[in-house]
Design an enzyme around this catalytic site. Structure first.
Site, PDB file in Angstrom:
ATOM      1  N   ARG A  29       0.842  -1.186   0.000  1.00 62.94           N
ATOM      2  CA  ARG A  29       0.000   0.000   0.000  1.00 62.94           C
ATOM      3  C   ARG A  29       0.879   1.239   0.000  1.00 62.94           C
ATOM      4  O   ARG A  29       1.890   1.315   0.702  1.00 62.94           O
ATOM      5  CB  ARG A  29      -0.917   0.006   1.235  1.00 62.94           C
ATOM      6  CG  ARG A  29      -2.143  -0.903   1.091  1.00 62.94           C
ATOM      7  CD  ARG A  29      -3.078  -0.340   0.031  1.00 62.94           C
ATOM      8  NE  ARG A  29      -4.310  -1.096  -0.116  1.00 62.94           N
ATOM      9  CZ  ARG A  29      -4.499  -1.999  -1.064  1.00 62.94           C
ATOM     10  NH1 ARG A  29      -3.527  -2.308  -1.902  1.00 62.94           N
ATOM     11  NH2 ARG A  29      -5.671  -2.608  -1.179  1.00 62.94           N
TER      12      ARG A  29
ATOM     13  N   GLU B 225      -3.861   7.786  -5.647  1.00 64.44           N
ATOM     14  CA  GLU B 225      -3.913   7.184  -6.977  1.00 64.44           C
ATOM     15  C   GLU B 225      -5.193   7.611  -7.694  1.00 64.44           C
ATOM     16  O   GLU B 225      -6.245   7.715  -7.068  1.00 64.44           O
ATOM     17  CB  GLU B 225      -3.883   5.655  -6.866  1.00 64.44           C
ATOM     18  CG  GLU B 225      -2.611   5.113  -6.240  1.00 64.44           C
ATOM     19  CD  GLU B 225      -2.636   3.593  -6.063  1.00 64.44           C
ATOM     20  OE1 GLU B 225      -3.667   2.958  -6.412  1.00 64.44           O
ATOM     21  OE2 GLU B 225      -1.642   3.036  -5.575  1.00 64.44           O
TER      22      GLU B 225
ATOM     23  N   HIS C  53      -0.638   0.365 -10.235  1.00 60.32           N
ATOM     24  CA  HIS C  53      -1.333  -0.544  -9.317  1.00 60.32           C
ATOM     25  C   HIS C  53      -1.802  -1.780 -10.085  1.00 60.32           C
ATOM     26  O   HIS C  53      -2.962  -2.195  -9.995  1.00 60.32           O
ATOM     27  CB  HIS C  53      -2.526   0.156  -8.661  1.00 60.32           C
ATOM     28  CG  HIS C  53      -2.896  -0.436  -7.324  1.00 60.32           C
ATOM     29  ND1 HIS C  53      -3.338   0.316  -6.265  1.00 60.32           N
ATOM     30  CD2 HIS C  53      -2.899  -1.725  -6.883  1.00 60.32           C
ATOM     31  CE1 HIS C  53      -3.601  -0.476  -5.234  1.00 60.32           C
ATOM     32  NE2 HIS C  53      -3.344  -1.716  -5.585  1.00 60.32           N
TER      33      HIS C  53
END
Length: 355
Positions: A270, A299, A318
């Site tokens: 994370r 993000e 991601h």
């Protein structure tokens, strides 16, 4: 908030509720996020033996408000406020990370929370190995040379015999360590506490994360900081597969980065577990050789975000462990089988710890 209507007695203390009881589970309406594919929804209907109702803003596609009585079973990524009641029997997350779910509001007491892992560990392990081998073979430098039409032999290195420090010793961290170890890399896991006896599969050794002066505590304050600092100093790669909890926010800060001696830092956990200012300082000082960041605190990063200007850093979107429909179906089916047998599913999230 009173306990939910379906949690069985005998839940493990501190680990949240056990399996929902059979009677409320049999009556539960199946609510699904509108973004799920038609094929996945059909599979969920087959597993549960009931029709699914797409849920949007507390209203199903058929216009039914969620004010009627009866327990609810939901599959999706986000828990609407309308579901944060004692009527929620079980929520299955289509994602592995559940921190956004838990951060959005109090979790309904008695509600089971399970998550999807699927083959994510395998995908993330291959992502990490890909970057490790690319670095050893000077792939980024050769790509840059090609763009300049430059012919020059560059030094390379072997991965075997070097050390990777993997933070997080669960399914994903274990998969990363196992694949690296198959290439001869010495793998050291860092968990909440040190492990006695044989290390888990994939790891040569598991140590506890030390608190240390100036370091955010919470992953095992009783562990020796000296062992962690020693491993950080000798690591060629430091890989984070940590979830985001109150204990891990800002976990990689100035003290841990200062302990590194030229390691490459790879974050597949994370983004908010990393202090970006501390990472930039370590990159500019050379304490961190290179960074590969699949996750960021915010993000997606805007084009003007300073993170794009970090030296010797690659950012991916991601995408290291994208979840496929078959992952959701497989893991939900396993959870359903456990619940039907009165067992607590292995993929249950401890809502107190956050993972």
């Amino acid at each position: 908030m009173t306990p939910g209507p379906g949690a069985v007695s005998g839940a493990v203390p501190g680990e949240g509720p056990g399996a929902p009881a059979p009677e409320p589970l049999a009556r539960a309406r199946l609510l699904v996020a509108p973004g799920l594919s038609a094929s996945l929804v059909r599979e969920l209907e087959r597993i549960t033996g009931r029709g699914a109702e797409p849920l949007v803003d507390g209203v199903t596609a058929g216009g039914r408000l969620l004010t009627a009585d009866g327990p609810l079973l939901c599959v999706g990524a986000v828990l609407p406020d309308a579901l944060r009641t004692e009527r929620l029997l079980w929520f299955h997350s289509v994602n592995a990370g559940t921190d956004p779910l838990l951060a959005a509001g109090p979790w309904p007491a008695g509600a089971l929370l399970t998550r999807t892992v699927g083959r994510m560990g395998e995908r993330i392990a291959q992502y990490v190995l890909g970057w490790v081998l690319a670095e050893c073979q000077a792939v980024p430098e050769y790509v840059a040379q090609h763009a300049r039409a430059e012919w020059r032999r560059l030094p390379t290195e072997l991965a075997a015999g070097q050390t990777a420090l993997v933070y997080g010793t669960g399914r994903i961290g274990g998969a990363v360590a196992g694949l690296l170890r198959s290439c001869g890399v010495r793998t050291v896991g860092v968990g909440r506490t040190a492990r006695t006896g044989a290390a888990p599969a994939g790891f040569d050794r598991v140590i506890g994360a030390g608190a240390g002066p100036g370091v955010k505590a919470g992953l095992g304050v009783e562990a020796e900081a000296g062992a962690e600092a020693e491993e950080l100093a000798g690591a060629r790669w430091v890989v984070s597969a940590l979830p985001l909890t109150g204990a891990t926010e800002g976990f990689f800060g100035a003290v841990r980065f200062a302990a590194m001696r030229g390691a490459t830092f790879v974050n597949v956990g994370r983004g908010a577990t990393v202090d970006p200012v501390a990472l930039e300082g370590a990159l500019r000082s050379g304490g961190v050789r290179r960074a590969v960041l699949d996750v960021l605190p915010e993000e997606p990063a805007a084009p003007g975000d300073p993170v794009w200007r970090l030296p010797r850093t690659v950012i991916t979107s991601h995408s290291a462990g994208i979840t496929a429909d078959e992952d959701v179906a497989q893991d939900f089916a396993a959870c359903w089988e456990a619940v039907a047998a009165g067992r607590r599913p292995e993929l249950t999230v401890d809502t107190g710890r956050g993972y």
